[in-house]
Scaffold this motif. Structure first.
Motif, mmCIF file in Angstrom:
data_model
loop_
_atom_site.group_PDB
_atom_site.id
_atom_site.type_symbol
_atom_site.label_atom_id
_atom_site.label_comp_id
_atom_site.label_asym_id
_atom_site.label_seq_id
_atom_site.Cartn_x
_atom_site.Cartn_y
_atom_site.Cartn_z
ATOM 1 N N ARG A 1 96.355 -6.856 38.025
ATOM 2 C CA ARG A 1 95.214 -7.728 37.712
ATOM 3 C C ARG A 1 95.189 -8.054 36.226
ATOM 4 N NH1 ARG A 1 90.484 -4.616 39.521
ATOM 5 N NH2 ARG A 1 91.468 -3.123 38.143
ATOM 6 N N ALA B 1 97.945 -10.470 35.166
ATOM 7 C CA ALA B 1 97.596 -11.861 35.497
ATOM 8 C C ALA B 1 96.543 -12.392 34.513
ATOM 9 C CB ALA B 1 97.085 -11.937 36.929
ATOM 10 N N LEU B 2 95.569 -11.560 34.180
ATOM 11 C CA LEU B 2 94.538 -11.987 33.212
ATOM 12 C C LEU B 2 95.161 -12.222 31.834
ATOM 13 C CD1 LEU B 2 91.566 -9.627 34.182
ATOM 14 C CD2 LEU B 2 91.574 -12.128 34.367
ATOM 15 N N TRP C 1 98.225 -13.064 31.146
ATOM 16 C CA TRP C 1 99.052 -14.282 31.249
ATOM 17 C C TRP C 1 98.173 -15.532 31.132
ATOM 18 C CZ3 TRP C 1 98.962 -17.835 35.444
ATOM 19 C CH2 TRP C 1 100.068 -18.667 35.565
ATOM 20 N N LYS C 2 97.019 -15.485 31.795
ATOM 21 C CA LYS C 2 96.124 -16.653 31.803
ATOM 22 C C LYS C 2 95.378 -16.779 30.458
ATOM 23 C CE LYS C 2 94.088 -20.109 33.743
ATOM 24 N NZ LYS C 2 94.818 -21.359 33.683
ATOM 25 N N SER D 1 95.538 -19.767 26.694
ATOM 26 C CA SER D 1 94.405 -20.518 26.144
ATOM 27 C C SER D 1 94.651 -20.887 24.684
ATOM 28 C CB SER D 1 93.129 -19.667 26.227
ATOM 29 O OG SER D 1 92.111 -20.294 25.471
ATOM 30 N N CYS E 1 93.205 -11.183 42.063
ATOM 31 C CA CYS E 1 93.158 -11.838 40.754
ATOM 32 C C CYS E 1 94.478 -12.560 40.453
ATOM 33 C CB CYS E 1 92.888 -10.786 39.684
ATOM 34 S SG CYS E 1 92.710 -11.449 38.040
ATOM 35 N N GLN E 2 95.575 -11.949 40.865
ATOM 36 C CA GLN E 2 96.880 -12.521 40.547
ATOM 37 C C GLN E 2 97.019 -13.921 41.164
ATOM 38 O OE1 GLN E 2 95.973 -9.416 40.839
ATOM 39 N NE2 GLN E 2 97.666 -7.972 40.856
ATOM 40 N N MET F 1 94.549 -16.439 39.412
ATOM 41 C CA MET F 1 94.984 -16.915 38.084
ATOM 42 C C MET F 1 96.094 -17.972 38.225
ATOM 43 S SD MET F 1 92.985 -15.608 35.977
ATOM 44 C CE MET F 1 91.676 -15.349 37.164
ATOM 45 N N MET G 1 94.328 -21.285 39.003
ATOM 46 C CA MET G 1 93.302 -21.821 38.094
ATOM 47 C C MET G 1 93.959 -22.774 37.091
ATOM 48 S SD MET G 1 90.628 -19.792 35.620
ATOM 49 C CE MET G 1 89.813 -18.863 36.904
ATOM 50 N N ILE H 1 90.662 -20.237 31.126
ATOM 51 C CA ILE H 1 89.727 -19.212 31.615
ATOM 52 C C ILE H 1 88.802 -18.691 30.513
ATOM 53 C CG2 ILE H 1 91.245 -17.193 31.222
ATOM 54 C CD1 ILE H 1 90.163 -16.053 33.868
ATOM 55 N N TRP I 1 91.009 -26.319 39.794
ATOM 56 C CA TRP I 1 92.009 -25.483 40.474
ATOM 57 C C TRP I 1 93.166 -26.342 40.951
ATOM 58 C CZ3 TRP I 1 91.018 -20.259 40.690
ATOM 59 C CH2 TRP I 1 89.717 -19.887 40.331
#
Ligand code: AMP
Ligand code: GLY
Length: 427
Positions: A11, A14-15, A17-18, A22, A292-293, A296, A299, A303, A322
């Motif tokens: 999780r 993935a967070l 990475w996202k 940004s 979550c993976q 993300m 999305m 984020i 999305w």
């Protein structure tokens, strides 16, 4: 801005990475992180149960925002402590996080607010729990009241299994988490995961997902933290999602605000689609892992502003975009999981696997050792793929799995089966 992410699972990869994608981010750290997260963030060897150490790190490094991944720091009040020290964080306070950390708190909240869920009784005494089980009969569900890494639940198909589960829990089988036990009505149906970002007052629905909790193919074997997932979950139709928002999420936010503990962060509702409509299986106070993976990967929007809007109470006019493509993830775990397993096995073929079209690999329990990647936990890798259909994403994910050389690992071969069956049937 400077962001610190807490956690070390798939999780959090993935967070990371996202978040790292940004344009708002100047610097991203992750504590403690893992070998895969190190590609997207600087991993720092902080003990995240030491809140003072986390706060010191934030002060020294001028952290602007902390994102909390797992449940344990939420239940330990990390967000309360960060806020008290003047740091902004994504995640609920300890009091609001009781939605996950105490099943009896959530059950009482559901009862008081007419939120549809299984009937239940709460016990601190084994004999009373057993008498209740004998009176109700099987199938029936026995749950440890506290946190048990998604494993504190026994869905008993026979009365004998239910009675044995009571003895195991009161006998310390789940440690402290089992000092109190909830016995619940069995709900038959298909299960799916629903997520909403919350800012204390408003909720913004996210994409849906379906998890595969059992260890083995055909949904057999013990419950795990999750062996794979895909998004979206077509079983959560527009009508059902509207019902979930109306009958569960909004009343829950109103109830917590009225208690003086407004819920900020992501609210994850496990939903059973029963013949009487959607019912709440449980709430979690964090993103699902592995859900979550796949969220993300789908999305499109940045984020970071969404996470900050939760903390700031500014979700009212927020929206997220999305991708239409579906995403699917297969968990590779160490043989033995969710029971005992070894660590330190070499994993080869990761780069080759990542070369499959549409594939993204997130790490969970991994550790770097020189140029090598070693297994370092139960759930170890998330082999994710996007595609136009679940069937396509599934084919890509397993093509990547087949390129990984790790004899001590295993995975389910049927992740996405419900959706693949629906696609075959043309629904
Ligand atoms: P929980 O930790 O409460 O989500 O429970 C873990 C899993 O056990 C759930 O995801 C369901 O698959 C199953 N489960 C929990 N409660 C029930 C119930 N009342 N009826 C049927 N299955 C349940
Ligand atoms: N995937 C289930 C969980 O995160 O609890």
């Amino acid at each position: 801005m400077n962001i610190l992410l807490l956690g070390s699972g798939g999780r959090e990869h993935a967070l990371a990475w996202k978040i790292a994608a940004s344009p708002l981010v100047t610097k991203l750290w992750c504590a403690p992180g893992n070998a895969g997260i190190a590609r997207d963030a600087e991993c720092v060897a902080l003990d995240i149960s030491d809140h003072g150490a986390v706060i010191d790190f934030c002060r020294i490094n001028k952290v602007d925002f902390v994102v909390v991944g797992p449940d344990a720091p939420i239940a330990a009040g990390i967000v309360d402590d960060l806020n008290a020290a003047g740091f902004k964080a994504f995640g609920p306070t300890r009091a609001a996080g009781q939605l996950e950390s105490s099943k009896s708190f959530t059950k009482a909240l559901c009862r008081a607010n007419a939120i549809p869920t299984a009937g239940y009784q709460h016990f601190t005494d084994a004999d009373k729990a057993k008498a209740y089980i004998r009176a109700q009969g099987a199938p029936i569900v026995v749950k440890a009241d506290g946190l048990a890494a998604g494993k504190g639940v026994v869905v008993a198909m026979t009365e004998a299994d239910a009675l044995a589960a009571v003895d195991m829990m009161f006998g310390g089988g789940f440690g402290e988490a089992g000092a109190e036990v909830v016995v619940e009505e069995f709900m038959a149906g298909e299960e799916a995961s629903f997520f909403a970002l919350c800012d204390g007052e408003h909720a913004l629905e996210l994409a849906t997902a379906q998890d595969h909790k059992r260890a083995f193919d055909g949904d057999q074997g013990p419950n795990t933290g999750g062996m794979g997932a895909y998004s979206p979950a077509p079983v959560l139709t527009d009508a059902i999602r509207a019902q979930v928002m109306e009958e569960m999420i909004h009343p829950t936010l109103r109830a917590l605000a009225a208690m003086g503990s407004p819920y900020k962060g992501v609210l994850y509702a496990g939903i059973m689609i029963t013949k009487d409509g959607p019912k709440l299986v449980e709430y979690n106070a964090r993103f699902g892992d592995p859900e979550c993976q796949v969220l993300m990967l789908r999305m499109m929007s940045d984020i970071v502003p969404a996470l900050i809007a939760c903390a700031d109470g500014q979700l009212k006019n927020f929206s997220l975009r999305w991708y239409d493509e579906v995403a699917l993830t297969v968990i590779m775990a160490t043989k033995g999981y969710p029971g005992d397993y070894g660590k330190g096995f070499v994993i080869d073929g990761l780069d080759d696997a990542a070369g499959v079209d549409g594939v993204e690999i997130f790490h969970a329990g991994t550790k770097a050792d020189g140029g090598k990647i070693l297994s370092n936990g139960g759930r170890v890798l998330n082999i994710c793929a996007t595609g136009k259909t679940v069937t396509e994403a599934q084919g890509r994910a397993y093509a990547a799995v087949d390129r990984i050389k790790w004899p001590e690992g295993f995975c389910r071969r049927d992740i996405g089966w419900q959706a693949v069956a629906r696609e075959k049937a043309g629904k």
